[in-house]
Design a protein around this motif. Structure first.
Motif, PDB file in Angstrom:
ATOM      1  N   ASP A  65       8.478 -64.807 -52.913  1.00  0.00           N
ATOM      2  CA  ASP A  65       7.934 -65.857 -53.210  1.00  0.00           C
ATOM      3  C   ASP A  65       8.922 -67.117 -53.155  1.00  0.00           C
ATOM      4  O   ASP A  65       9.228 -66.821 -54.312  1.00  0.00           O
ATOM      5  CB  ASP A  65       6.564 -65.906 -53.930  1.00  0.00           C
TER       6      ASP A  65
ATOM      7  N   TYR B  56      -4.384 -68.708 -49.273  1.00  0.00           N
ATOM      8  CA  TYR B  56      -5.012 -68.585 -50.655  1.00  0.00           C
ATOM      9  C   TYR B  56      -6.360 -68.420 -50.223  1.00  0.00           C
ATOM     10  O   TYR B  56      -6.997 -69.485 -49.101  1.00  0.00           O
ATOM     11  CB  TYR B  56      -4.076 -69.387 -51.390  1.00  0.00           C
TER      12      TYR B  56
ATOM     13  N   ARG C 140      -9.371 -68.055 -60.375  1.00  0.00           N
ATOM     14  CA  ARG C 140      -8.249 -68.087 -59.882  1.00  0.00           C
ATOM     15  C   ARG C 140      -8.274 -67.672 -58.579  1.00  0.00           C
ATOM     16  O   ARG C 140      -9.004 -67.299 -57.567  1.00  0.00           O
ATOM     17  CB  ARG C 140      -7.147 -67.630 -60.228  1.00  0.00           C
TER      18      ARG C 140
ATOM     19  N   ARG D   5      -4.908 -65.054 -53.150  1.00  0.00           N
ATOM     20  CA  ARG D   5      -3.427 -64.979 -52.118  1.00  0.00           C
ATOM     21  C   ARG D   5      -4.264 -63.707 -51.191  1.00  0.00           C
ATOM     22  O   ARG D   5      -4.797 -62.215 -51.234  1.00  0.00           O
ATOM     23  CB  ARG D   5      -2.846 -64.617 -51.997  1.00  0.00           C
TER      24      ARG D   5
ATOM     25  N   THR E 108       5.584 -69.917 -50.553  1.00  0.00           N
ATOM     26  CA  THR E 108       3.378 -70.350 -51.779  1.00  0.00           C
ATOM     27  C   THR E 108       4.050 -71.505 -51.711  1.00  0.00           C
ATOM     28  O   THR E 108       2.662 -71.168 -51.962  1.00  0.00           O
ATOM     29  CB  THR E 108       4.031 -68.885 -53.148  1.00  0.00           C
TER      30      THR E 108
ATOM     31  N   SER F  54       2.558 -73.014 -63.534  1.00  0.00           N
ATOM     32  CA  SER F  54       1.802 -72.461 -62.519  1.00  0.00           C
ATOM     33  C   SER F  54       2.680 -71.627 -62.455  1.00  0.00           C
ATOM     34  O   SER F  54       2.513 -70.498 -61.887  1.00  0.00           O
ATOM     35  CB  SER F  54       2.160 -73.438 -61.311  1.00  0.00           C
TER      36      SER F  54
ATOM     37  N   ASP G 180       1.639 -69.078 -65.491  1.00  0.00           N
ATOM     38  CA  ASP G 180       0.408 -68.349 -64.904  1.00  0.00           C
ATOM     39  C   ASP G 180       0.829 -67.367 -64.519  1.00  0.00           C
ATOM     40  O   ASP G 180       0.395 -66.275 -63.978  1.00  0.00           O
ATOM     41  CB  ASP G 180      -0.414 -69.124 -64.444  1.00  0.00           C
ATOM     42  N   ARG G 181       1.414 -67.947 -63.133  1.00  0.00           N
ATOM     43  CA  ARG G 181       1.801 -67.036 -61.591  1.00  0.00           C
ATOM     44  C   ARG G 181       2.757 -65.575 -63.445  1.00  0.00           C
ATOM     45  O   ARG G 181       2.207 -64.214 -62.695  1.00  0.00           O
ATOM     46  CB  ARG G 181       2.216 -66.843 -61.149  1.00  0.00           C
ATOM     47  N   TYR G 182       3.319 -65.603 -63.623  1.00  0.00           N
ATOM     48  CA  TYR G 182       3.524 -64.687 -64.555  1.00  0.00           C
ATOM     49  C   TYR G 182       3.222 -63.917 -66.185  1.00  0.00           C
ATOM     50  O   TYR G 182       3.359 -62.661 -65.794  1.00  0.00           O
ATOM     51  CB  TYR G 182       5.240 -65.170 -65.878  1.00  0.00           C
TER      52      TYR G 182
ATOM     53  N   HIS H 215       0.397 -63.385 -65.805  1.00  0.00           N
ATOM     54  CA  HIS H 215      -1.118 -62.618 -64.575  1.00  0.00           C
ATOM     55  C   HIS H 215       0.140 -61.647 -63.667  1.00  0.00           C
ATOM     56  O   HIS H 215      -0.787 -60.739 -63.285  1.00  0.00           O
ATOM     57  CB  HIS H 215      -1.620 -63.978 -63.933  1.00  0.00           C
TER      58      HIS H 215
ATOM     59  N   GLU I 183       1.467 -61.612 -61.616  1.00  0.00           N
ATOM     60  CA  GLU I 183       1.498 -61.843 -60.423  1.00  0.00           C
ATOM     61  C   GLU I 183       3.348 -61.951 -59.296  1.00  0.00           C
ATOM     62  O   GLU I 183       3.761 -61.839 -58.794  1.00  0.00           O
ATOM     63  CB  GLU I 183       1.408 -63.145 -59.143  1.00  0.00           C
TER      64      GLU I 183
END
Length: 355
Positions: A120, A141, A149, A152, A162, A183, A186-188, A190, A192
């Motif tokens: 990404d 998204y 949340r 995608r 992204t 951001s 948060d992605r790490y 979870h 993602e």
């Protein structure tokens, strides 16, 4: 063959261009000095956050008994099946090979990735956004509800863009950088993404800089850089940058902040029992996003300084080339004018002899 009038017009046009490039060079030199001051002033903040976090790790019980590592989501090391690459480029051109070098490092990272690894891309700067969006598809998204949340849709390729942040470097604000850092975190958290990297131009001085790929997540040790790739400028590029800096009044060496940095490293690290207003674990949790934001902010300030240095060098070379072209055109015009005068004299003498 061009006549004298055409050559005079060409010389006048090149002189006007030289005035523009010279003005752009001086503007970039002034912006470079301010960018260097901002870059140096931001270092103590990042260093003190790192010192406080390092001190907190010795006072909170969040270590994994089996591995001995910090039992925190940002320190969790996973197999890199999907990574995030933050590409920090410039928003404007006329900066020589500055943007192309950064994009080249990003493409080398993508091409060197293992087969099957998904990447990404977050583009910071218009130059990176424009080229990467032409080369790779943009992720789409779907917003479900306010409580959930955004999710995608199905991937369009192994590499996707992204997000992009044009104009972020023109007016660099800490709030926007913190938002980007949250951001990424948060992605790490979870899962993602399994790792996060940034590509930027590391700036120490006009003649001491390099394009680097730095790993920011997962965290291995607070305060240490994780440089995975780097590209140094050539000796010719250093010499050209040094010449441009010398004619613009920009110092060639980095400001001596070693003593101040050593003092900053001692902040909050004394072997005493500190009393915190919040519980140490809560303070540690709140400071980690700001530490990641400080890393991003530091990379962006260095990239801004490097961009102004590259533009100053490019405009200095353009000014010198314009001066050389003016000299060449002036010499050619004098030769053409002399040839015309000689031809007229020969015609007059031949006519007089015929009489």
């Amino acid at each position: 063959m061009a006549n004298v009038l055409d050559l005079r017009r060409r010389i006048r046009s090149v002189k006007n261009t030289r005035q523009i490039t010279k003005a752009m060079k001086m503007v970039s030199a002034a912006k470079l000095r301010r960018a260097q001051e901002r870059m140096v002033s931001a270092r103590p903040y990042a260093q003190m956050i790192a010192s406080v976090l390092e001190s907190l790790t010795r006072r909170i019980d969040i270590f994994d008994e089996q591995t001995g590592n910090l039992a925190h989501p940002l320190f969790a090391v996973r197999q890199e099946k999907r990574v995030l690459l933050v590409v920090i480029s410039g928003d404007k051109g006329f900066a020589g090979a500055f943007n192309s070098n950064i994009l080249k490092a990003a493409f080398n990272f993508i091409e060197g990735a293992e087969a099957g690894k998904e990447i990404d891309i977050e583009a910071v700067g218009r130059k990176a956004r424009d080229l990467l969006r032409r080369r790779f598809p943009a992720a789409e998204y779907t917003e479900a509800t306010e409580e959930t949340r955004s999710t995608r849709q199905s991937r369009k390729g192994r590499v996707e863009v992204t997000g992009d942040h044009p104009g972020m470097l023109l007016k660099l604000e800490s709030d926007r950088v913190l938002e980007l850092a949250k951001s990424i975190i948060d992605r790490y958290v979870h899962e993602e993404i399994d790792a996060a990297y940034i590509v930027y131009n590391e700036f120490k001085s006009v003649i001491q800089q390099r394009v680097v790929v730095e790993k920011i997540l997962p965290l291995i040790k607070i305060g240490d850089q994780q440089i995975t790739e780097s590209a140094e400028p050539t000796a010719e590029e250093r010499a050209r940058a040094g010449q441009a800096a010398a004619t613009s009044g920009v110092p060639l060496t980095e400001a001596d902040t070693h003593e101040a940095e050593e003092e900053d490293k001692k902040f909050g690290t004394a072997n005493v029992d500190y009393i915190y207003e919040q519980p140490p674990a809560e303070l540690f949790e709140a400071l980690l996003p700001r530490y990641i934001a400080a890393m991003l902010f530091h990379a962006m300030t260095e990239s801004v300084a490097a961009e102004h240095a590259a533009r100053m060098t490019a405009m200095d070379s353009a000014t010198n080339n314009a001066s050389d072209m003016i000299d060449s055109l002036t010499l050619h015009m004098n030769r053409v004018r002399q040839a015309a005068i000689t031809k007229e004299i020969i015609e007059i003498v031949s006519g007089a002899a015929a009489l």
